[in-house]
Design a protein around this motif. Sequence first.
Motif, PDB file in Angstrom:
ATOM      1  N   HIS A 185       0.781  -1.090  -0.107  1.00 48.06           N
ATOM      2  CA  HIS A 185       0.102   0.165   0.193  1.00 48.06           C
ATOM      3  C   HIS A 185       0.993   1.164   0.067  1.00 48.06           C
ATOM      4  CE1 HIS A 185      -3.094  -2.925   0.761  1.00 48.06           C
ATOM      5  NE2 HIS A 185      -4.009  -1.834   0.550  1.00 48.06           N
ATOM      6  N   LEU A 186       1.886   1.397   0.796  1.00 50.21           N
ATOM      7  CA  LEU A 186       2.768   2.259   0.818  1.00 50.21           C
ATOM      8  C   LEU A 186       3.457   2.629  -0.567  1.00 50.21           C
ATOM      9  CD1 LEU A 186       4.888   2.371   4.008  1.00 50.21           C
ATOM     10  CD2 LEU A 186       3.394   4.112   3.195  1.00 50.21           C
ATOM     11  N   SER A 187       4.010   1.457  -1.124  1.00 51.91           N
ATOM     12  CA  SER A 187       4.414   1.706  -2.506  1.00 51.91           C
ATOM     13  C   SER A 187       3.449   2.217  -3.546  1.00 51.91           C
ATOM     14  CB  SER A 187       4.913   0.177  -2.913  1.00 51.91           C
ATOM     15  OG  SER A 187       4.604  -0.140  -4.345  1.00 51.91           O
ATOM     16  N   SER A 188       2.235   1.964  -3.246  1.00 51.89           N
ATOM     17  CA  SER A 188       1.187   2.426  -4.216  1.00 51.89           C
ATOM     18  C   SER A 188       0.812   3.867  -4.058  1.00 51.89           C
ATOM     19  CB  SER A 188      -0.092   1.612  -4.166  1.00 51.89           C
ATOM     20  OG  SER A 188      -0.454   0.463  -5.217  1.00 51.89           O
ATOM     21  N   PHE A 189       0.759   4.341  -2.701  1.00 52.12           N
ATOM     22  CA  PHE A 189       0.519   5.464  -2.266  1.00 52.12           C
ATOM     23  C   PHE A 189       1.378   6.574  -2.809  1.00 52.12           C
ATOM     24  CE2 PHE A 189      -1.956   3.762   1.489  1.00 52.12           C
ATOM     25  CZ  PHE A 189      -3.241   4.063   0.728  1.00 52.12           C
ATOM     26  N   ALA A 190       2.829   6.010  -2.513  1.00 48.49           N
ATOM     27  CA  ALA A 190       3.974   7.030  -3.197  1.00 48.49           C
ATOM     28  C   ALA A 190       3.971   6.998  -4.822  1.00 48.49           C
ATOM     29  CB  ALA A 190       5.253   6.407  -2.702  1.00 48.49           C
ATOM     30  N   LEU A 191       3.556   5.947  -5.338  1.00 46.74           N
ATOM     31  CA  LEU A 191       3.613   6.100  -6.728  1.00 46.74           C
ATOM     32  C   LEU A 191       2.681   6.883  -7.225  1.00 46.74           C
ATOM     33  CD1 LEU A 191       4.792   4.617  -9.311  1.00 46.74           C
ATOM     34  CD2 LEU A 191       2.890   3.007  -9.005  1.00 46.74           C
ATOM     35  N   ALA A 192       1.399   6.825  -6.972  1.00 48.02           N
ATOM     36  CA  ALA A 192       0.284   7.866  -7.224  1.00 48.02           C
ATOM     37  C   ALA A 192       0.767   9.221  -6.903  1.00 48.02           C
ATOM     38  CB  ALA A 192      -0.936   7.213  -6.478  1.00 48.02           C
ATOM     39  N   LEU A 193       1.369   9.525  -5.870  1.00 50.05           N
ATOM     40  CA  LEU A 193       1.747  10.855  -5.585  1.00 50.05           C
ATOM     41  C   LEU A 193       2.720  11.221  -6.429  1.00 50.05           C
ATOM     42  CD1 LEU A 193       2.126  10.677  -1.701  1.00 50.05           C
ATOM     43  CD2 LEU A 193       0.330  12.181  -2.917  1.00 50.05           C
ATOM     44  N   LEU A 242       9.970  -0.538   5.066  1.00 54.57           N
ATOM     45  CA  LEU A 242      10.152   0.372   4.019  1.00 54.57           C
ATOM     46  C   LEU A 242      11.419   1.051   3.931  1.00 54.57           C
ATOM     47  CD1 LEU A 242       8.581   2.902   2.571  1.00 54.57           C
ATOM     48  CD2 LEU A 242       8.273   3.841   4.647  1.00 54.57           C
ATOM     49  N   ASP A 243      12.413   0.705   4.926  1.00 50.43           N
ATOM     50  CA  ASP A 243      13.783   1.034   4.679  1.00 50.43           C
ATOM     51  C   ASP A 243      14.580  -0.066   3.590  1.00 50.43           C
ATOM     52  OD1 ASP A 243      14.002   3.111   6.366  1.00 50.43           O
ATOM     53  OD2 ASP A 243      14.574   2.006   7.999  1.00 50.43           O
ATOM     54  N   THR A 244      14.108  -1.271   3.803  1.00 47.00           N
ATOM     55  CA  THR A 244      14.578  -2.258   2.881  1.00 47.00           C
ATOM     56  C   THR A 244      14.194  -1.711   1.354  1.00 47.00           C
ATOM     57  OG1 THR A 244      14.491  -3.934   4.347  1.00 47.00           O
ATOM     58  CG2 THR A 244      14.671  -4.888   2.306  1.00 47.00           C
ATOM     59  N   TYR A 245      12.965  -1.496   1.159  1.00 45.52           N
ATOM     60  CA  TYR A 245      12.257  -1.008   0.122  1.00 45.52           C
ATOM     61  C   TYR A 245      13.097  -0.032  -0.524  1.00 45.52           C
ATOM     62  CZ  TYR A 245       8.744  -0.142  -3.734  1.00 45.52           C
ATOM     63  OH  TYR A 245       8.239   0.151  -4.773  1.00 45.52           O
ATOM     64  N   ILE A 246      13.257   1.014   0.248  1.00 44.86           N
ATOM     65  CA  ILE A 246      13.930   2.302  -0.251  1.00 44.86           C
ATOM     66  C   ILE A 246      15.465   1.782  -0.769  1.00 44.86           C
ATOM     67  CG2 ILE A 246      14.975   4.550   0.222  1.00 44.86           C
ATOM     68  CD1 ILE A 246      12.432   4.861   2.090  1.00 44.86           C
ATOM     69  N   ASP A 247      15.943   0.755   0.074  1.00 45.91           N
ATOM     70  CA  ASP A 247      17.487   0.341  -0.102  1.00 45.91           C
ATOM     71  C   ASP A 247      17.320  -0.447  -1.731  1.00 45.91           C
ATOM     72  OD1 ASP A 247      18.687   1.040   1.818  1.00 45.91           O
ATOM     73  OD2 ASP A 247      18.885  -0.965   2.664  1.00 45.91           O
ATOM     74  N   LYS A 248      16.109  -1.200  -2.008  1.00 46.70           N
ATOM     75  CA  LYS A 248      16.137  -1.854  -3.333  1.00 46.70           C
ATOM     76  C   LYS A 248      15.936  -0.807  -4.391  1.00 46.70           C
ATOM     77  CE  LYS A 248      16.579  -5.767  -1.254  1.00 46.70           C
ATOM     78  NZ  LYS A 248      17.840  -6.389  -1.256  1.00 46.70           N
TER      79      LYS A 248
ATOM     80  N   LYS B 248       9.114  10.609  -1.943  1.00 48.06           N
ATOM     81  CA  LYS B 248       7.353  10.482  -1.566  1.00 48.06           C
ATOM     82  C   LYS B 248       7.667   9.276  -0.527  1.00 48.06           C
ATOM     83  CE  LYS B 248       6.001  13.443  -4.323  1.00 48.06           C
ATOM     84  NZ  LYS B 248       5.758  14.779  -3.812  1.00 48.06           N
ATOM     85  N   LEU B 249       8.235   8.308  -0.680  1.00 48.57           N
ATOM     86  CA  LEU B 249       8.638   7.093   0.318  1.00 48.57           C
ATOM     87  C   LEU B 249       9.165   7.590   1.727  1.00 48.57           C
ATOM     88  CD1 LEU B 249       9.798   4.330  -1.883  1.00 48.57           C
ATOM     89  CD2 LEU B 249       7.471   4.527  -0.851  1.00 48.57           C
ATOM     90  N   ASN B 250      10.139   8.602   1.424  1.00 46.73           N
ATOM     91  CA  ASN B 250      10.860   9.058   2.510  1.00 46.73           C
ATOM     92  C   ASN B 250      10.043  10.185   3.113  1.00 46.73           C
ATOM     93  OD1 ASN B 250      13.263   7.981   2.865  1.00 46.73           O
ATOM     94  ND2 ASN B 250      14.176   8.998   1.012  1.00 46.73           N
TER      95      ASN B 250
END
Lengths: 279, 279
Positions: A185-193, A242-248, B248-250
């Motif tokens: 959900h976070l990944s999608s919200f940030a994508l939309a933004l 979320l930290d792992t996701y941002i790392d990737k 945005k994720l940050n």
Amino acid sequence: MNLTIIGLGLIGGSMAIDLRKREFVDHIIGVDNNKINANAALSIGLVDELCKLEEAVKKADVIIIATPVDGAKKTLPKVLDMIDNQIVTDTCSTKAGIHELVKYHPKRKQYVAGHPMAGTEHSGPWAAISGLFDGKATILCDTEESDIRAVAQVRRIYDTLNMRVVFMNSSSHDVHAAYVSHISHLSSFALALTVLEKEKNEKHIFDLASGGFDSSVRLAKSSADMWTPIFEQNKENILTVLDTYIDKLNCFRKHIESDESEKVSDLIKKSNKIKRVLQ
Amino acid sequence: MNLTIIGLGLIGGSMAIDLRKREFVDHIIGVDNNKINANAALSIGLVDELCKLEEAVKKADVIIIATPVDGAKKTLPKVLDMIDNQIVTDTCSTKAGIHELVKYHPKRKQYVAGHPMAGTEHSGPWAAISGLFDGKATILCDTEESDIRAVAQVRRIYDTLNMRVVFMNSSSHDVHAAYVSHISHLSSFALALTVLEKEKNEKHIFDLASGGFDSSVRLAKSSADMWTPIFEQNKENILTVLDTYIDKLNCFRKHIESDESEKVSDLIKKSNKIKRVLQ
């Protein structure tokens, strides 16, 4: 069987449809603080009557709390205070906080913590559909804290909804839910933004959406009322994932920037392994 | 009409199915360096015969290049060298590089740059399906560089595939494709990597996937052969949009960490505006 559903949205409403259709319940009582939702649920026919909380609890054999998690944390202790022999369950997406809250409640045994892993990006009683739960998994947490007959009754509900029942304790639930569901959900919200910020021309978004954007961003239509308290309740687990996701993402960024095509390709191939799990 | 399709994967194969079914073509000639794909396309009946490039070009009225973009950059100049009056088009997801490459080719007017915005996460001739393109948009780029009759012929192909035709120059195309389509794939690839790394128990991924993960990660099944060259070709635009995405994720990270629920809720509500565009 008299069923009370507190929270007449997508989840509560979809349960009402199939539990009635499949003859699990005879009478459904609805409770919702939001009058528009409550009246809609009644006029669509999701519920047979609307009652105040106290009356709805009194009339019920089973009570399902299907509100967002912040509401449920207020409602569950109240409901436990009111019940005699009724069974209570909830459908909330985070479980550890609720678990702590009612741990020592004298009626704890009559409560079964549940989380049906189903949903759509839509919300409200209008979004309720038949078959929403079919074939999916539902998590029951800390069932050793519940009366065996209460667990059996809640299992019958999920059997009727054609769900596989998975058992977990509430802190494992929250870890796994963060790792698999909440981060999506976070990944999608940030994508939309991102897309709304970068792409000023909405016609272009519409034209290009079928190139994959539509499916990745589907969850960004999900409601703030439901998701804000989830992120709040499951903060620690969510920050870790979320930290792992941002790392990737930064890994991709680095290799794309340095023209290291082979490394980009390796990352994609590694991510393709998700096929093995989901197909 | 004789049609040659170079690259017998999801896109080329799905075009073959519907262009034949809707009687746009009489005879389809297939070309693919990958013998397994080529033979599969023939045995499934996507194409009527397999030929070497030169023969396939000679026999064709229209040639569609439906390979990944790195292959197309090698094939397109060769094909343009070989043609007499044939019309050539491609389906590649990045357009500026190809545009530069053939800008001064004497046969440039017979080439129409295209990008049908459709696909699934599957690849290969086995993945080809009827109706893949129905109702979606196709982008035609720099059509002022093409002969008016060539453009008309390619439009007829996309009319037959029930696609809306959108016109754009190739550098705008690449910007918008990065902003809407390419970033979605990166977001999905990174999500799959994250979940595979954090969640060691595949059974849990499977159980929890219906909580939204399945749709956000769908694109992570997409092929490295197709996507590595896209990220390479469209590097600058992709890095720009990727930076915004990580920002945005940050933002979410910061507000979740500081328990600023109202700000988290505002971000979600802002992202919900994507509904307006996509519904």
